[in-house]
Scaffold this active site. Structure first.
Site, PDB file in Angstrom:
ATOM      1  N   ASP A 196       0.868  -1.165   0.028  1.00  0.00           N
ATOM      2  CA  ASP A 196       0.092   0.230  -0.008  1.00  0.00           C
ATOM      3  C   ASP A 196       1.022   1.229  -0.013  1.00  0.00           C
ATOM      4  OD1 ASP A 196      -2.818   1.069   0.522  1.00  0.00           O
ATOM      5  OD2 ASP A 196      -1.572   2.049   2.053  1.00  0.00           O
ATOM      6  N   GLU A 265      14.672 -14.657   1.338  1.00  0.00           N
ATOM      7  CA  GLU A 265      14.953 -15.696   2.540  1.00  0.00           C
ATOM      8  C   GLU A 265      14.328 -16.625   2.280  1.00  0.00           C
ATOM      9  OE1 GLU A 265      14.726 -13.753   6.310  1.00  0.00           O
ATOM     10  OE2 GLU A 265      15.869 -12.055   5.580  1.00  0.00           O
TER      11      GLU A 265
HETATM   12  C1  NOJ Z   1      -4.278   3.039  -0.617  1.00  0.00           C
HETATM   13  C2  NOJ Z   1      -5.584   1.972  -0.121  1.00  0.00           C
HETATM   14  O1  NOJ Z   1      -5.887   1.379  -1.502  1.00  0.00           O
HETATM   15  C3  NOJ Z   1      -6.894   3.030  -0.046  1.00  0.00           C
HETATM   16  O2  NOJ Z   1      -8.015   2.133   0.063  1.00  0.00           O
HETATM   17  C4  NOJ Z   1      -6.448   3.536   1.589  1.00  0.00           C
HETATM   18  O3  NOJ Z   1      -7.057   4.414   1.772  1.00  0.00           O
HETATM   19  C5  NOJ Z   1      -4.920   4.256   1.444  1.00  0.00           C
HETATM   20  N1  NOJ Z   1      -3.920   3.660   0.495  1.00  0.00           N
HETATM   21  C6  NOJ Z   1      -4.404   4.390   2.752  1.00  0.00           C
HETATM   22  O4  NOJ Z   1      -4.007   3.303   3.278  1.00  0.00           O
END
Ligand code: NOJ
Length: 571
Positions: A196, A265
């Site tokens: 993310d 790893e």
């Molecule tokens: C990207 C994620 O896909 C989204 O849903 C989220 O709100 C933000 N990052 C923050 O983690």
């Protein structure tokens, strides 16, 4: 025999766990529900699952604000249930990757609770603290990026909501703690991670302020009101300028290299896919991430031949140029974006256009990522009552529109309903039973179910209908599996100036596949006889979205129907 890795040949399917399948009848999707649908996924032809966050979370951002990285949300089940899900998936040949949120934690995570308790505690430096807001940076979700904590008499930084404080990745202890998390899940046997928001891990060290003459709410509003191309361009420039000091900063590539080394790893080609479109995250092609999403492909109002061709040329050229060639990764939808059916529909030929979009995903070069519900044509469901919004970002915006920007409540509700991600996260439709078969009749699902489940937009009805989108999807997925060139073949664009249709070859040493996607409502007759790879050969039809006899066709006079998806082998 292919020498490709599993993540290069696989088709991924994103499960948004809260909305996928409710196994215990409480209106919230869970592991038991997912387990009961694994057979469905493997029958469909899916090879790997990306599970959106399943960790304990106060759910300000529905799982993307994690309060314990080494556990599971109780509403989804227990850690043992998760292990069962993993085993049952693996038994069916389905790989599982998890969502890994590195940039921030929940403000309820014990790390943050400790960090905010004083300026001296052992985790005092685990987040980004300042005595006073050092600049005018905005959070991309809820206005000011700096929030005050009385215990410390200081402000912390958050790129996303104030409930999502950014970790201080300059602190080696943070890194170690997070690599422990990564090992915890790898030890359990997960096959990799979707990373993310990696772009936002580091901020500009000089804390340079942005120069946009607006705050976040005003900018969002300006985006809605922009009409002319010049206005739209200006707003997008503002958007870029507002956040440019808060993402894409140096340091992140070294970090990704370290993470890669952790995965290395382990055996089994564990993989990383970044929520970013920057090919630089692939490093030299093998020392950072395995994949980044081709988001530029989906950033368009209409999928046109021209847009797709330009996109493919640019992406594939960049990937080829890496010291170790990079692998493409395509997607048209996820839990953050409008559903494919709505986004690329024109209101009249939505069903045909959805078939074209899906075919595009499964025939382009690269690993496809599909989003749950796409396979039955689920569309956006706009929530018009702001009290029913569950996406905090939208509630925040609604309130700003009404209270600060003095927009009337009716218009504000409409705008919030359009911008919220709730619309593309509504529960999956499993049947025509009440609540789309997602949860029992007398139970309120966590988000409203789109009522169109009763119009055939559901799995059970479509399974019984040979011409349904679901069966079309299944056929295409299976065709892809049986057709090596669709997986590993080079991409060769044909008829490079055509506007209505997009045609290309996928070619290996031993197989050539012709794909024609007609994005227009006109029938057409195409001549491929001068294409060097086709000249003097015949065309054997493998697949068509039209009713067509699967036979040989004349490459000089290939008739293509309106909105037809045509796939053939050149022999
Ligand atoms: C990207 C994620 O896909 C989204 O849903 C989220 O709100 C933000 N990052 C923050 O983690």
């Amino acid at each position: 025999m292919t020498t490709l890795k599993w993540w290069q040949t696989a088709v991924f399917y994103q499960i948004y766990p809260r909305s996928f399948a409710d196994g215990n009848g409480d209106g919230i999707g869970d592991f038991k529900g997912i387990i009961s649908k694994l057979e469905y996924l493997s029958d469909l032809g899916i090879d790997a699952i990306w599970l959106s966050p399943h960790f304990p979370s106060p759910n300000w951002d529905w799982g993307y604000d994690i309060s314990d990285y080494q556990n599971v949300a109780p509403e989804y089940g227990t850690l043992d249930d998760f292990k069962t899900l993993l085993n049952e998936s693996h038994k069916r040949g389905l790989r599982v990757i998890l969502d890994l949120v590195l940039n921030h934690t929940s403000d309820q995570h014990p790390w943050f609770i400790e960090s905010k308790s004083s300026r001296e505690n052992p985790k005092a430096d685990w987040y980004v603290w300042f005595d006073a807001p050092p600049n005018n940076w905005q959070s991309c979700f809820d206005g000011d990026a700096w929030t005050y904590v009385p215990e410390r008499g200081q402000y912390y930084y958050h790129y996303f909501m104030k409930q999502q404080p950014d970790l201080n990745w300059h602190n080696p202890e943070v890194k170690q703690a997070m690599w422990d998390v990564v090992r915890f899940w790898l030890d359990l046997g997960v096959d990799g991670f979707r990373l993310d928001a990696i772009g936002t891990i580091f901020e500009d060290a000089n804390l340079v302020p942005h120069t946009v003459p607006m705050n976040l709410a005003e900018l969002r509003r300006a985006r809605e009101l922009a009409k002319t191309p010049a206005e739209k361009e200006q707003v997008e420039k503002y958007w870029h300028d507002m956040f440019k000091h808060q993402w894409g900063q140096p340091g992140v590539h070294d970090l990704m290299k370290e993470l890669r080394a952790v995965l290395n790893e382990y055996d089994g080609d564990r993989m990383l896919v970044g929520e970013d479109d920057d090919i630089a995250y692939l490093g030299d092609g093998e020392d950072e991430l395995n994949l980044v999403f081709n988001f530029p492909l989906m950033r368009t109002q209409r999928l046109t031949a021209d847009h797709i061709r330009r996109n493919q040329k640019e992406r594939l050229t960049q990937l080829e140029a890496l010291p170790v060639k990079g692998w493409a990764c395509n997607t048209l939808g996820n839990h953050d974006s409008s559903r494919v059916y709505s986004r690329y529909g024109d209101g009249i030929h939505d069903a045909e256009l959805a078939r074209l979009s899906l075919a595009l995903m499964l025939t382009l070069k690269g690993t496809p990522f599909l989003y749950n519900g796409e396979e039955i044509g689920m569309s956006d469901y706009i929530i018009t009552d702001p009290t029913k919004l569950r996406d905090t970002m939208a509630t925040w915006y609604y309130e700003r529109l009404v209270n600060e920007l003095k927009v009337g409540p009716a218009e504000a509700a409409l705008r919030a309903g359009e911008m919220t991600r709730d619309k593309n996260r509504t529960p999956m439709h499993w049947s025509s039973a009440p609540n789309g078969g997602f949860c029992p009749t007398n139970v309120a699902p966590w988000l409203p179910v789109n009522p169109n489940y009763s119009d055939g937009i559901n799995v059970a009805d479509q399974r019984d209908n040979p011409t349904s989108l679901l069966n079309y999807y299944g056929r295409l997925l299976h065709l892809r599996k049986e057709t090596p060139a669709l997986i590993e073949g080079d991409y060769i664009p044909l008829h490079k100036t055509s506007r209505e249709y997009f045609s290309f070859l996928r070619k290996t040493k031993s197989q050539a596949i012709l794909v024609v996607l007609n994005f227009s409502d006109g029938r057409t007759e195409l001549d491929f006889s001068r294409v060097k790879e086709i000249k003097g050969k015949t065309i054997r039809v493998l697949f068509s979205s039209d009713e067509r006899i699967l036979a040989g066709e004349n490459p000089r006079k290939l008739r293509i129907g309106a909105y037809e998806v045509f796939i053939a082998e050149v022999k």
